[in-house]
Design an enzyme around this catalytic site. Structure first.
Site, PDB file in Angstrom:
ATOM      1  N   ASP A  50       0.960  -1.277  -0.027  1.00 31.62           N
ATOM      2  CA  ASP A  50       0.043  -0.009  -0.166  1.00 31.62           C
ATOM      3  C   ASP A  50       1.004   1.249   0.000  1.00 31.62           C
ATOM      4  O   ASP A  50       2.152   0.962   0.242  1.00 31.62           O
ATOM      5  CB  ASP A  50      -0.836   0.052   1.405  1.00 31.62           C
ATOM      6  CG  ASP A  50      -2.029   0.848   0.964  1.00 31.62           C
ATOM      7  OD1 ASP A  50      -3.263   0.101   0.983  1.00 31.62           O
ATOM      8  OD2 ASP A  50      -2.176   1.955   0.872  1.00 31.62           O
ATOM      9  N   ASP A  63       3.831   2.694  -4.663  1.00 33.39           N
ATOM     10  CA  ASP A  63       2.775   3.373  -5.545  1.00 33.39           C
ATOM     11  C   ASP A  63       2.728   2.453  -6.555  1.00 33.39           C
ATOM     12  O   ASP A  63       3.561   2.119  -7.326  1.00 33.39           O
ATOM     13  CB  ASP A  63       3.459   4.724  -5.799  1.00 33.39           C
ATOM     14  CG  ASP A  63       2.230   5.496  -6.444  1.00 33.39           C
ATOM     15  OD1 ASP A  63       1.417   4.993  -7.217  1.00 33.39           O
ATOM     16  OD2 ASP A  63       2.065   6.702  -6.291  1.00 33.39           O
ATOM     17  N   LEU A  64       1.617   2.137  -7.143  1.00 36.57           N
ATOM     18  CA  LEU A  64       1.095   1.399  -8.289  1.00 36.57           C
ATOM     19  C   LEU A  64       1.966   1.752  -9.400  1.00 36.57           C
ATOM     20  O   LEU A  64       2.195   0.989 -10.433  1.00 36.57           O
ATOM     21  CB  LEU A  64      -0.206   1.299  -8.406  1.00 36.57           C
ATOM     22  CG  LEU A  64      -1.087   0.331  -7.353  1.00 36.57           C
ATOM     23  CD1 LEU A  64      -2.601   0.640  -7.219  1.00 36.57           C
ATOM     24  CD2 LEU A  64      -0.871  -1.110  -7.394  1.00 36.57           C
ATOM     25  N   SER A  74     -15.912  -3.436 -10.082  1.00 37.11           N
ATOM     26  CA  SER A  74     -16.932  -2.422  -9.185  1.00 37.11           C
ATOM     27  C   SER A  74     -18.228  -2.580 -10.033  1.00 37.11           C
ATOM     28  O   SER A  74     -18.229  -2.661 -11.143  1.00 37.11           O
ATOM     29  CB  SER A  74     -16.701  -0.995  -8.839  1.00 37.11           C
ATOM     30  OG  SER A  74     -17.432  -0.379  -8.449  1.00 37.11           O
ATOM     31  N   ASN A  75     -19.217  -2.422  -9.335  1.00 38.94           N
ATOM     32  CA  ASN A  75     -20.646  -2.322  -9.772  1.00 38.94           C
ATOM     33  C   ASN A  75     -20.659  -1.089 -10.701  1.00 38.94           C
ATOM     34  O   ASN A  75     -21.690  -1.053 -11.587  1.00 38.94           O
ATOM     35  CB  ASN A  75     -21.783  -2.128  -8.783  1.00 38.94           C
ATOM     36  CG  ASN A  75     -21.390  -1.149  -7.883  1.00 38.94           C
ATOM     37  OD1 ASN A  75     -22.209  -0.104  -8.298  1.00 38.94           O
ATOM     38  ND2 ASN A  75     -20.796  -1.258  -6.825  1.00 38.94           N
ATOM     39  N   HIS A  76     -19.809  -0.096 -10.565  1.00 37.99           N
ATOM     40  CA  HIS A  76     -19.927   1.188 -11.030  1.00 37.99           C
ATOM     41  C   HIS A  76     -19.441   0.953 -12.646  1.00 37.99           C
ATOM     42  O   HIS A  76     -19.621   2.046 -13.450  1.00 37.99           O
ATOM     43  CB  HIS A  76     -19.129   2.165 -10.199  1.00 37.99           C
ATOM     44  CG  HIS A  76     -19.863   2.361  -8.957  1.00 37.99           C
ATOM     45  ND1 HIS A  76     -21.054   3.147  -8.994  1.00 37.99           N
ATOM     46  CD2 HIS A  76     -19.526   2.291  -7.726  1.00 37.99           C
ATOM     47  CE1 HIS A  76     -21.493   3.095  -7.739  1.00 37.99           C
ATOM     48  NE2 HIS A  76     -20.676   2.670  -6.895  1.00 37.99           N
ATOM     49  N   TYR A  92     -14.386   6.679 -12.377  1.00 39.00           N
ATOM     50  CA  TYR A  92     -13.981   5.515 -11.565  1.00 39.00           C
ATOM     51  C   TYR A  92     -14.512   4.354 -12.125  1.00 39.00           C
ATOM     52  O   TYR A  92     -13.691   3.287 -12.513  1.00 39.00           O
ATOM     53  CB  TYR A  92     -14.468   5.671 -10.317  1.00 39.00           C
ATOM     54  CG  TYR A  92     -14.509   4.712  -9.308  1.00 39.00           C
ATOM     55  CD1 TYR A  92     -13.651   3.927  -8.712  1.00 39.00           C
ATOM     56  CD2 TYR A  92     -15.891   3.782  -9.141  1.00 39.00           C
ATOM     57  CE1 TYR A  92     -13.229   2.826  -7.950  1.00 39.00           C
ATOM     58  CE2 TYR A  92     -15.802   2.645  -8.045  1.00 39.00           C
ATOM     59  CZ  TYR A  92     -14.701   2.380  -7.496  1.00 39.00           C
ATOM     60  OH  TYR A  92     -14.565   0.995  -6.744  1.00 39.00           O
TER      61      TYR A  92
HETATM   62  N1  LIG Z   1     -15.487  -1.115  -0.537  1.00 34.58           N
HETATM   63  C1  LIG Z   1     -16.350  -1.625  -1.494  1.00 34.58           C
HETATM   64  O1  LIG Z   1     -17.600  -1.936  -1.005  1.00 34.58           O
HETATM   65  C2  LIG Z   1     -16.009  -1.562  -2.974  1.00 34.58           C
HETATM   66  C3  LIG Z   1     -16.863  -1.726  -3.820  1.00 34.58           C
HETATM   67  C4  LIG Z   1     -16.745  -2.075  -5.007  1.00 34.58           C
HETATM   68  C5  LIG Z   1     -15.311  -2.181  -5.447  1.00 34.58           C
HETATM   69  N2  LIG Z   1     -14.366  -1.841  -4.655  1.00 34.58           N
HETATM   70  C6  LIG Z   1     -13.095  -1.910  -4.840  1.00 34.58           C
HETATM   71  O2  LIG Z   1     -12.017  -2.737  -3.922  1.00 34.58           O
HETATM   72  C7  LIG Z   1     -10.916  -2.071  -3.739  1.00 34.58           C
HETATM   73  C8  LIG Z   1     -10.926  -2.020  -2.505  1.00 34.58           C
HETATM   74  O3  LIG Z   1     -11.746  -1.073  -1.806  1.00 34.58           O
HETATM   75  P1  LIG Z   1     -11.570  -0.322  -0.358  1.00 34.58           P
HETATM   76  O4  LIG Z   1     -13.030  -0.006   0.246  1.00 34.58           O
HETATM   77  O5  LIG Z   1     -10.898  -1.446   0.415  1.00 34.58           O
HETATM   78  O6  LIG Z   1     -10.881   1.066  -0.803  1.00 34.58           O
HETATM   79  P2  LIG Z   1      -9.889   1.875   0.268  1.00 34.58           P
HETATM   80  O7  LIG Z   1     -10.049   3.229  -0.501  1.00 34.58           O
HETATM   81  O8  LIG Z   1     -10.205   1.728   1.632  1.00 34.58           O
HETATM   82  O9  LIG Z   1      -8.571   1.119  -0.023  1.00 34.58           O
HETATM   83  C9  LIG Z   1      -7.699   1.502  -1.156  1.00 34.58           C
HETATM   84  C10 LIG Z   1      -6.353   1.419  -0.767  1.00 34.58           C
HETATM   85  O10 LIG Z   1      -5.351   1.650  -2.056  1.00 34.58           O
HETATM   86  C11 LIG Z   1      -4.558   2.331  -1.550  1.00 34.58           C
HETATM   87  N3  LIG Z   1      -3.750   3.167  -2.732  1.00 34.58           N
HETATM   88  C12 LIG Z   1      -4.662   4.180  -3.233  1.00 34.58           C
HETATM   89  N4  LIG Z   1      -3.787   4.687  -4.441  1.00 34.58           N
HETATM   90  C13 LIG Z   1      -2.673   3.817  -4.505  1.00 34.58           C
HETATM   91  C14 LIG Z   1      -1.614   3.960  -5.238  1.00 34.58           C
HETATM   92  N5  LIG Z   1      -1.450   4.651  -6.267  1.00 34.58           N
HETATM   93  N6  LIG Z   1      -0.650   2.981  -5.008  1.00 34.58           N
HETATM   94  C15 LIG Z   1      -0.893   2.024  -4.067  1.00 34.58           C
HETATM   95  N7  LIG Z   1      -1.808   1.988  -3.128  1.00 34.58           N
HETATM   96  C16 LIG Z   1      -2.762   2.800  -3.470  1.00 34.58           C
HETATM   97  C17 LIG Z   1      -4.886   3.418  -0.690  1.00 34.58           C
HETATM   98  O11 LIG Z   1      -4.016   3.818   0.144  1.00 34.58           O
HETATM   99  C18 LIG Z   1      -5.765   2.459   0.233  1.00 34.58           C
HETATM  100  O12 LIG Z   1      -5.423   1.873   1.530  1.00 34.58           O
HETATM  101  C19 LIG Z   1     -10.803  -0.761  -4.594  1.00 34.58           C
HETATM  102  O13 LIG Z   1     -10.146  -1.080  -5.662  1.00 34.58           O
HETATM  103  C20 LIG Z   1     -12.393  -0.318  -5.026  1.00 34.58           C
HETATM  104  O14 LIG Z   1     -12.446   0.327  -6.046  1.00 34.58           O
HETATM  105  C21 LIG Z   1     -14.771  -1.569  -3.350  1.00 34.58           C
END
Ligand SMILES: NC(=O)c1ccc[n+]([C@@H]2O[C@H](COP(=O)([O-])OP(=O)(O)OC[C@H]3O[C@@H](n4cnc5c(N)ncnc54)[C@H](O)[C@@H]3O)[C@@H](O)[C@H]2O)c1
Length: 275
Positions: free
Chosen positions: A36, A53-54, A113-115, A138
Site C-alpha cells: 500500500d 505506489d502502483l 466494481s458495480n460502477h 471511476y
Molecule cells: N468497498 C467496497 O464496497 C467496494 C465496492 C466496489 C469495488 N471496490 C474496490 O475494492 C478495492 C478496495 O476497496 P476499499 O473500500 O478497501 O478501498 P480503500 O480506499 O479503503 O482502499 C484502497 C487502498 O488503496 C491504496 N492506494 C490508493 N492509491 C494507491 C496507489 N497509487 N498505489 C498504491 N496503493 C494505493 C490506498 O492507500 C488504500 O489503502 C478498490 O479497488 C475498490 O475500487 C470496493
C-alpha cells in the site's frame, strides 16, 4: 481451513476491504505480502509489508517477485478527478499487470466494481455479457481493468478473475445495497476461486451475497463453485431504516450505480430509458 502453500500479494492492504481480508487470507495461504501507499505495522506471522505506489515500476517489479497470485485492491476506490483515477487505476493497474507478467505471476484477482455497469436501470437484470455501462470516471477505470485482465489472459496466459464488487459492509446500508451487498466471507470465497480454481482463464463475476433483490444474474460465479452464505434480506430492517434517513435521489434511484450515476448527470432521463 487447510493451509495451502502459496504466496499471495495483497495490494491496497491498508484499506477497508484489505483490512477485513487479511485474517481470511492468513487462514488459507502460507505467505501474504501486503502492499500500500500507507504504512502497515501490525503484521502477523507470515505477513510482510512492502510500501509502493502502483505506478512505480521498480517497486512493482520488486513486489511481484516470487508471488503466486495477486489480489489487487489498491487504487482510487470512489469517483475522483481524471488525473487521480488515471494515475491509480489506469496507469497503476497497467504497471502492476506488466510487472506481474514479467515476474511470472500466475494469477490476478481484480477488485472491479458495480460502477462499471452503474448506468443500467435497476429494473434490468443483467449478466456479465451485458456491455459495460460505466457511471463515472471511476467506473470507466474498472472497465479498463477488466479489459486489461482479458488481454493478459489471452496473450500471456495469466489466469484472471474480475469481481464486480457491490458493497462490502457488515450489513447492507440501504435499499440499493440490499441488491448488491456482499459479506467479506462471501467475497473471500470468490477470491479463493480466483486464486485456486484449476480451470480459470479469464472470468468476470458479480461480487454479491445471496441477495433476493439482486440486479444480477451471477451464473458464471455459480458455475465456478461460488456458494454465498450470507443473505441481505436478513438485514432488511437495518437497510430500510437507513434508507428513510437518506431520502430519495430523483436521478440516482433509477440506476444501479445510485449517487455515482446521478453525479454530474445532465439532460433528460428519457434518452437512456431504458435500453
Ligand atoms: N468497498 C467496497 O464496497 C467496494 C465496492 C466496489 C469495488 N471496490 C474496490 O475494492 C478495492 C478496495 O476497496 P476499499 O473500500 O478497501 O478501498 P480503500 O480506499 O479503503 O482502499 C484502497 C487502498 O488503496 C491504496 N492506494 C490508493 N492509491 C494507491 C496507489 N497509487 N498505489 C498504491 N496503493 C494505493 C490506498 O492507500 C488504500 O489503502 C478498490 O479497488 C475498490 O475500487 C470496493
Amino acid at each position: 481451513m487447510t493451509e495451502i502453500n502459496k504466496t499471495v500479494l495483497l495490494t491496497g492492504a491498508a484499506g477497508d476491504i484489505g483490512t477485513r481480508l487479511r485474517p481470511l487470507l492468513l487462514s488459507r495461504y502460507s505467505r501474504i505480502i501486503l502492499s500500500d501507499l500507507q504504512e502497515i505495522t501490525d503484521l502477523a506471522d507470515r505477513e510482510s509489508f512492502q510500501k509502493g505506489d502502483l505506478v512505480d515500476k521498480n517497486a512493482m517489479d520488486d513486489i511481484c517477485k516470487g508471488v503466486d497470485a495477486i489480489v489487487h485492491l489498491g487504487g482510487q476506490s470512489v469517483e475522483g478527478d481524471w488525473d487521480t483515477v488515471n494515475h491509480c487505476n489506469i496507469q497503476g493497474m497497467f504497471t502492476l499487470m506488466e510487472a506481474a507478467h514479467q515476474a511470472g505471476v500466475e494469477r490476478l484477482v481484480f477488485a472491479s466494481s458495480n460502477h462499471a455497469i452503474g448506468m443500467y436501470s435497476r429494473n434490468r437484470r443483467i449478466c456479465v455479457d451485458s456491455k459495460v455501462r460505466p457511471d463515472s470516471r471511476y467506473g470507466l477505470s474498472k472497465a479498463f481493468g477488466e479489459a486489461l485482465c482479458s488481454l493478459y489472459a489471452d496473450k500471456h496466459g495469466m489466469r484472471c478473475l474480475s469481481i464486480r464488487i457491490g458493497n462490502v459492509a457488515d450489513k447492507p446500508l440501504d435499499l440499493r445495497r440490499l441488491s448488491m451487498w456482499i459479506h467479506i466471507e462471501d467475497l473471500f470465497q470468490l477470491i479463493q476461486i480466483g486464486v485456486e480454481h484449476p480451470d480459470l482463464h479469464n472470468e468476470i463475476v458479480f461480487g454479491c451475497s445471496q441477495n433476493d433483490r439482486s440486479f444480477w444474474d451471477n451464473g458464471p460465479a455459480f458455475r465456478l463453485g461460488y456458494r454465498p452464505k450470507h443473505k441481505a434480506e436478513d438485514h432488511v430492517v437495518h437497510a430500510m431504516t437507513n434508507q428513510k434517513e437518506t431520502g430519495p435521489d430523483a436521478i440516482g434511484d433509477n440506476f444501479q450505480g445510485g449517487t455515482f450515476s446521478s453525479a454530474e448527470f445532465d439532460g433528460d432521463l428519457e434518452r437512456i430509458r431504458w435500453s
